[in-house]
Design an enzyme around this catalytic site. Structure first.
Site, PDB file in Angstrom:
ATOM      1  N   TYR A   1      -2.139  -0.524   9.988  1.00  0.00           N
ATOM      2  CA  TYR A   1      -2.506  -1.112   8.785  1.00  0.00           C
ATOM      3  C   TYR A   1      -1.300  -0.547   7.872  1.00  0.00           C
ATOM      4  O   TYR A   1      -0.727  -1.436   7.207  1.00  0.00           O
ATOM      5  CB  TYR A   1      -3.664  -0.187   8.073  1.00  0.00           C
ATOM      6  CG  TYR A   1      -3.735  -0.366   6.639  1.00  0.00           C
ATOM      7  CD1 TYR A   1      -4.469  -1.683   6.199  1.00  0.00           C
ATOM      8  CD2 TYR A   1      -3.483   0.455   5.844  1.00  0.00           C
ATOM      9  CE1 TYR A   1      -4.415  -1.695   4.942  1.00  0.00           C
ATOM     10  CE2 TYR A   1      -3.673   0.392   4.426  1.00  0.00           C
ATOM     11  CZ  TYR A   1      -4.262  -0.971   4.037  1.00  0.00           C
ATOM     12  OH  TYR A   1      -4.113  -1.127   2.785  1.00  0.00           O
TER      13      TYR A   1
ATOM     14  N   SER B   1       0.918  -1.234  -0.111  1.00  0.00           N
ATOM     15  CA  SER B   1       0.061  -0.041  -0.112  1.00  0.00           C
ATOM     16  C   SER B   1       0.803   1.249  -0.173  1.00  0.00           C
ATOM     17  O   SER B   1       2.078   1.375   0.511  1.00  0.00           O
ATOM     18  CB  SER B   1      -0.850   0.137   1.266  1.00  0.00           C
ATOM     19  OG  SER B   1      -1.553   1.258   1.099  1.00  0.00           O
TER      20      SER B   1
END
Length: 249
Positions: A155, A140
């Site tokens: 995350y 990501s």
């Protein structure tokens, strides 16, 4: 037909507007037989049915090492040796740092990092036996920038771990003719942001992206097709940005 008669596993691919299903569609369009993995039995069967005859859906919680091992054995029996793995399964949480509980931290790490490790460990022995293969892990932009638009610290950390895992696997498995790469999407408009990404907010974000728009699942899917195809036969250990220029480094 870049992937004619090849077998590809795509995890986390049952969501109708998700990156995983978009990638499964793109792989199938290039001739691959797809095994869709996700948590919901009804959803995986519906997604596999959408792809058409010859594709299969399997319920699997990738945070379970044993479930991954069993489902890969079933896929090999049903579809044949696995050529490609695309590990999309994961969860996103935007909780602020001081509010992250140990339970939420563990849930994110289990789904994102441990889940990627589990499914890769289940698939790699078969790839070694057949003489090679290709893996794409999903990182990501949050791991690269230290947080994203919605992703929290835990995350970001989990996706940083996924990207490092992909590089380490690439180095170790290259002599076995197994390529491992990662993609690092920016903000992609999927079901995961349902209720959070209003039209006003989307316009605000798009204004910060050099290409002037929020990403779509197909933007990631097409890159993944390239990475598992022979067109990328000398590409391994790469983390490939897919963010419209939002993070240029």
């Amino acid at each position: 037909m870049l992937l004619k008669d090849r077998v590809a596993i795509v995890t986390g691919a049952a969501s109708p507007r998700g990156i995983g299903l978009a990638t499964a569609r793109a792989l199938a369009a290039q001739g691959a037989r797809i095994a869709i993995l996700d948590l919901n039995e009804e959803a995986v069967q519906r997604a596999a049915g959408e792809l058409g005859k010859g594709h299969r859906g399997y319920r699997c919680d990738v945070s379970s090492h044993e479930q991954c091992r069993k489902v890969v054995a079933a896929i090999q029996s049903d579809l044949g040796p696995v050529d490609s793995l695309l590990a999309f399964a994961g969860i996103s949480r935007s909780t602020r740092f001081l509010e992250v509980t140990p339970e939420e931290y563990e849930a994110v790490m289990q789904a994102n990092l441990r889940g990627t490790m589990n499914i890769c460990q289940a698939v790699v022995p078969g790839m070694i036996e057949k003489g090679g293969g290709s893996i794409v892990c999903v990182g990501s932009i949050a791991a690269q920038r230290g947080g994203g638009v919605f992703g929290g610290t835990h995350y970001s950390a989990s996706k940083g771990g996924v990207q490092s895992l992909a590089k380490a696997m690439a180095r170790e498995l290259a002599p076995r003719n197994i390529r491992v790469n990662a993609v690092a999407p920016g903000l992609i408009e999927t079901d995961i942001f349902e209720g959070k990404l209003t039209e006003t907010r989307k316009a605000e974000i798009a204004a910060t992206i050099p290409m002037g728009r929020v990403g779509q699942p197909r933007d990631v899917a097409d890159v993944c097709v390239f990475l598992v195809s022979d067109w990328a036969s000398y590409v391994t250990g790469v983390v490939l940005d897919i963010n419209g220029g939002l993070h240029i480094h």
